[in-house]
Design a protein around this motif. Structure first.
Motif, PDB file in Angstrom:
ATOM      1  N   ILE A 127       7.315  19.468  13.391  1.00 10.08           N
ATOM      2  CA  ILE A 127       7.881  18.229  12.858  1.00 10.08           C
ATOM      3  C   ILE A 127       8.713  18.565  11.622  1.00 10.08           C
ATOM      4  CG2 ILE A 127       7.390  15.927  11.966  1.00 10.08           C
ATOM      5  CD1 ILE A 127       4.654  16.091  13.294  1.00 10.08           C
ATOM      6  N   GLU A 128       9.919  18.017  11.555  1.00  9.60           N
ATOM      7  CA  GLU A 128      10.758  18.264  10.391  1.00  9.60           C
ATOM      8  C   GLU A 128      10.427  17.289   9.260  1.00  9.60           C
ATOM      9  OE1 GLU A 128      15.475  18.628   9.217  1.00  9.60           O
ATOM     10  OE2 GLU A 128      14.792  17.020  10.516  1.00  9.60           O
ATOM     11  N   LYS A 129       9.996  17.805   8.130  1.00 13.14           N
ATOM     12  CA  LYS A 129       9.804  17.086   6.874  1.00 13.14           C
ATOM     13  C   LYS A 129       8.928  15.834   6.986  1.00 13.14           C
ATOM     14  CE  LYS A 129      14.231  18.638   4.967  1.00 13.14           C
ATOM     15  NZ  LYS A 129      15.563  18.218   4.433  1.00 13.14           N
ATOM     16  N   PRO A 130       7.689  15.962   7.501  1.00 10.34           N
ATOM     17  CA  PRO A 130       6.767  14.821   7.441  1.00 10.34           C
ATOM     18  C   PRO A 130       6.171  14.720   6.035  1.00 10.34           C
ATOM     19  CG  PRO A 130       5.652  16.694   8.382  1.00 10.34           C
ATOM     20  CD  PRO A 130       7.069  17.144   8.118  1.00 10.34           C
ATOM     21  N   HIS A 131       5.243  13.788   5.855  1.00 13.49           N
ATOM     22  CA  HIS A 131       4.532  13.674   4.581  1.00 13.49           C
ATOM     23  C   HIS A 131       3.804  14.975   4.272  1.00 13.49           C
ATOM     24  CE1 HIS A 131       1.217  12.451   1.859  1.00 13.49           C
ATOM     25  NE2 HIS A 131       2.093  11.552   1.424  1.00 13.49           N
ATOM     26  N   GLN A 132       3.606  15.239   2.997  1.00 12.46           N
ATOM     27  CA  GLN A 132       3.040  16.507   2.553  1.00 12.46           C
ATOM     28  C   GLN A 132       1.664  16.775   3.143  1.00 12.46           C
ATOM     29  OE1 GLN A 132       4.791  18.618   0.618  1.00 12.46           O
ATOM     30  NE2 GLN A 132       3.177  20.175   0.751  1.00 12.46           N
ATOM     31  N   ILE A 180       0.833  -1.207   0.000  1.00 12.83           N
ATOM     32  CA  ILE A 180       0.000   0.000   0.000  1.00 12.83           C
ATOM     33  C   ILE A 180       0.864   1.252   0.000  1.00 12.83           C
ATOM     34  CG2 ILE A 180      -1.709   1.304   1.322  1.00 12.83           C
ATOM     35  CD1 ILE A 180      -2.827  -1.363   2.294  1.00 12.83           C
ATOM     36  N   TYR A 181       2.033   1.187   0.648  1.00  6.59           N
ATOM     37  CA  TYR A 181       2.913   2.351   0.685  1.00  6.59           C
ATOM     38  C   TYR A 181       3.371   2.766  -0.714  1.00  6.59           C
ATOM     39  CZ  TYR A 181       3.217   1.877   5.764  1.00  6.59           C
ATOM     40  OH  TYR A 181       2.921   1.819   7.105  1.00  6.59           O
ATOM     41  N   ASN A 182       3.424   1.791  -1.638  1.00  7.77           N
ATOM     42  CA  ASN A 182       3.846   2.119  -3.009  1.00  7.77           C
ATOM     43  C   ASN A 182       2.812   2.954  -3.744  1.00  7.77           C
ATOM     44  OD1 ASN A 182       6.230   0.619  -2.669  1.00  7.77           O
ATOM     45  ND2 ASN A 182       5.209  -1.281  -3.303  1.00  7.77           N
ATOM     46  N   THR A 183       1.576   2.959  -3.225  1.00 11.00           N
ATOM     47  CA  THR A 183       0.517   3.756  -3.863  1.00 11.00           C
ATOM     48  C   THR A 183       0.417   5.157  -3.269  1.00 11.00           C
ATOM     49  OG1 THR A 183      -1.217   3.056  -2.311  1.00 11.00           O
ATOM     50  CG2 THR A 183      -0.768   1.612  -4.193  1.00 11.00           C
ATOM     51  N   ILE A 184       1.177   5.419  -2.195  1.00  6.65           N
ATOM     52  CA  ILE A 184       1.131   6.723  -1.526  1.00  6.65           C
ATOM     53  C   ILE A 184       2.148   7.666  -2.145  1.00  6.65           C
ATOM     54  CG2 ILE A 184       1.519   7.942   0.655  1.00  6.65           C
ATOM     55  CD1 ILE A 184       0.587   5.427   2.116  1.00  6.65           C
ATOM     56  N   ASP A 185       1.697   8.843  -2.539  1.00  7.81           N
ATOM     57  CA  ASP A 185       2.617   9.886  -2.992  1.00  7.81           C
ATOM     58  C   ASP A 185       2.352  11.151  -2.189  1.00  7.81           C
ATOM     59  OD1 ASP A 185       0.357  11.137  -4.108  1.00  7.81           O
ATOM     60  OD2 ASP A 185       0.687  10.198  -6.063  1.00  7.81           O
ATOM     61  N   GLN A 186       3.013  12.242  -2.528  1.00 11.10           N
ATOM     62  CA  GLN A 186       2.899  13.473  -1.740  1.00 11.10           C
ATOM     63  C   GLN A 186       1.524  14.129  -1.846  1.00 11.10           C
ATOM     64  OE1 GLN A 186       5.106  14.769   0.538  1.00 11.10           O
ATOM     65  NE2 GLN A 186       6.127  12.807   0.215  1.00 11.10           N
ATOM     66  N   SER A 187       0.717  13.707  -2.805  1.00  8.11           N
ATOM     67  CA  SER A 187      -0.630  14.273  -2.939  1.00  8.11           C
ATOM     68  C   SER A 187      -1.691  13.453  -2.207  1.00  8.11           C
ATOM     69  CB  SER A 187      -1.007  14.382  -4.422  1.00  8.11           C
ATOM     70  OG  SER A 187      -1.074  13.099  -5.022  1.00  8.11           O
ATOM     71  N   THR A 188      -1.318  12.308  -1.633  1.00  7.38           N
ATOM     72  CA  THR A 188      -2.277  11.440  -0.942  1.00  7.38           C
ATOM     73  C   THR A 188      -2.738  12.076   0.373  1.00  7.38           C
ATOM     74  OG1 THR A 188      -1.176   9.486  -1.859  1.00  7.38           O
ATOM     75  CG2 THR A 188      -2.658   9.140   0.004  1.00  7.38           C
ATOM     76  N   ASP A 189      -4.042  12.064   0.601  1.00  5.92           N
ATOM     77  CA  ASP A 189      -4.599  12.546   1.860  1.00  5.92           C
ATOM     78  C   ASP A 189      -4.604  11.378   2.851  1.00  5.92           C
ATOM     79  OD1 ASP A 189      -5.992  13.559   3.992  1.00  5.92           O
ATOM     80  OD2 ASP A 189      -7.582  14.475   2.795  1.00  5.92           O
ATOM     81  N   LEU A 190      -3.605  11.315   3.702  1.00  6.31           N
ATOM     82  CA  LEU A 190      -3.449  10.180   4.608  1.00  6.31           C
ATOM     83  C   LEU A 190      -4.560  10.103   5.640  1.00  6.31           C
ATOM     84  CD1 LEU A 190       0.418  10.325   5.189  1.00  6.31           C
ATOM     85  CD2 LEU A 190      -0.853   8.926   3.558  1.00  6.31           C
ATOM     86  N   SER A 191      -5.157  11.230   5.988  1.00  6.73           N
ATOM     87  CA  SER A 191      -6.228  11.244   6.974  1.00  6.73           C
ATOM     88  C   SER A 191      -7.442  10.449   6.494  1.00  6.73           C
ATOM     89  CB  SER A 191      -6.637  12.688   7.293  1.00  6.73           C
ATOM     90  OG  SER A 191      -7.641  12.723   8.286  1.00  6.73           O
ATOM     91  N   LYS A 192      -7.622  10.338   5.195  1.00 10.95           N
ATOM     92  CA  LYS A 192      -8.775   9.627   4.643  1.00 10.95           C
ATOM     93  C   LYS A 192      -8.561   8.122   4.571  1.00 10.95           C
ATOM     94  CE  LYS A 192     -10.647  13.422   1.848  1.00 10.95           C
ATOM     95  NZ  LYS A 192     -11.032  13.870   0.475  1.00 10.95           N
ATOM     96  N   ILE A 193      -7.295   7.674   4.508  1.00 12.64           N
ATOM     97  CA  ILE A 193      -7.029   6.251   4.305  1.00 12.64           C
ATOM     98  C   ILE A 193      -6.426   5.560   5.531  1.00 12.64           C
ATOM     99  CG2 ILE A 193      -6.706   6.637   1.829  1.00 12.64           C
ATOM    100  CD1 ILE A 193      -3.701   6.241   2.281  1.00 12.64           C
TER     101      ILE A 193
END
Length: 336
Positions: free
Chosen positions: A267-272, A158-171
């Motif tokens: 936080i230094e440099k987390p996901h977008q 699943i991590y391979n489908t995550i990019d900087q535009s992914t809304d992590l709060s939804k998934i």
């Protein structure tokens, strides 16, 4: 509802036992959070928070803060301890009301150094807190899927489908998603007390500056409990924090007191999609003259959440609740 009240009573009893009693000041720790139980509004419509409990317990190995602060010849006071810092949220969900609780188990030490002579109206100290240990939520599911266990090929894919535009709060997997890391935190503190003729503090200004590192080895030695490479890219290894507290005793109101706190974290440099900033403003009033450590507070939070993997949530929160202060009304020095 019966389970809710049972959990709340358990949290309160655990905190009271760990602190011994509201009026027992022998285990004073000047730097760190206070235990609390509070109602919170929710960041997201996907779930509704009922309340949060933080029954912080410190098991003292050595602590001479009280004795040292009352001895004008003592320039250095310290404490060594084991800290257990659970963070538990109850949600409005009948089948799974407590989700992904947080647990921090830390080895810690705190130190204060007296700066000026004790025969002055203002007493100044600088000090630091150093804590290191494990932080996790005890879950075994994939962080972003309820279907697969953590570390499985399907979960890792699943991590391979995550990019900087992914809304992590939804998934994010809010029911069983794993969160695990080891951490070390150091906080530097400068504080100044204004004291009265009986050498009792009547006013406090306290300033904190801290740094937290997430790492793999437990206290730098044990090879267990660390983060996964995929997760650390999302929530970041480095955190900076700053804080200020003002406390004042209201002598016209039978020595009742209040405090104002402002805490910041970056936080230094987390996901977008993760907001790196967090701010919490807290106002606390201590209305009891016989139990002076018990207070009621309100707070406003903006930025990322601080509940393990839910740091992917962000927004505005309002809270109110009850707390047990770590600032006791003790005398700094013995008056001759």
């Amino acid at each position: 509802m019966r389970k809710l009240y049972s959990c709340l009573i358990l949290f309160l009893c655990s905190t009271i036992y760990g602190q011994k009693s509201f009026n027992d000041f022998a285990q004073f720790y000047p730097i760190g959070e206070d235990p609390s139980v509070r109602y919170m509004t929710s960041y997201t419509k996907q779930e509704t928070i009922l309340f949060e409990a933080n029954p912080i317990i410190r098991y003292s190995l050595y602590n001479n803060f009280m004795k040292g602060l009352m001895d004008e010849n003592q320039k250095h006071t310290q404490a060594w301890y084991i800290a257990f810092k659970p963070q538990l949220r109850m949600y409005t969900d009948n089948s799974l009301p407590v989700r992904t609780p947080s647990y921090k188990i830390l080895l810690g030490t705190q130190h204060l150094f007296r700066i000026n002579a004790t025969n002055t109206e203002n007493q100044n100290f600088w000090g630091f807190s150093l804590e290191s240990g494990h932080y996790s939520n005890g879950q075994d599911g994939s962080s972003f899927s309820e279907l697969y266990p953590d570390g499985s090929p399907e979960g890792d894919a699943i991590y391979n489908t995550i990019d900087q535009s992914t809304d992590l709060s939804k998934i994010i997997n809010r029911r069983s998603g794993n969160f695990s890391t080891n951490l070390t935190e150091i906080i530097f503190n400068y504080r100044t007390y204004k004291i009265d003729d009986d050498n009792v503090p009547k006013q406090l200004h306290s300033f904190n500056l801290g740094y937290t590192l997430y790492h793999n080895r437990f206290v730098g030695i044990g090879n267990f409990g660390g983060y996964t490479p995929n997760d650390i890219k999302i929530y970041g290894r480095h955190r900076l924090s700053a804080g200020y507290e003002f406390m004042k005793v209201l002598q016209k109101l039978d020595d009742k007191r209040f405090s104002i706190k402002q805490n910041l974290e970056l936080i230094e440099k987390p996901h977008q999609s993760v907001n790196p900033f967090r701010s919490e403003s807290i106002v606390t009033f201590y209305p009891f003259t016989k139990s002076k450590t018990v207070g009621f507070f309100v707070s406003y939070i903006y930025g990322h959440d601080n509940y393990n993997l839910r740091l992917v949530d962000s927004g505005h929160q309002a809270t109110f609740g009850i707390t047990w202060s770590q600032f006791p009304p003790f005398s700094i020095t013995n008056k001759l």
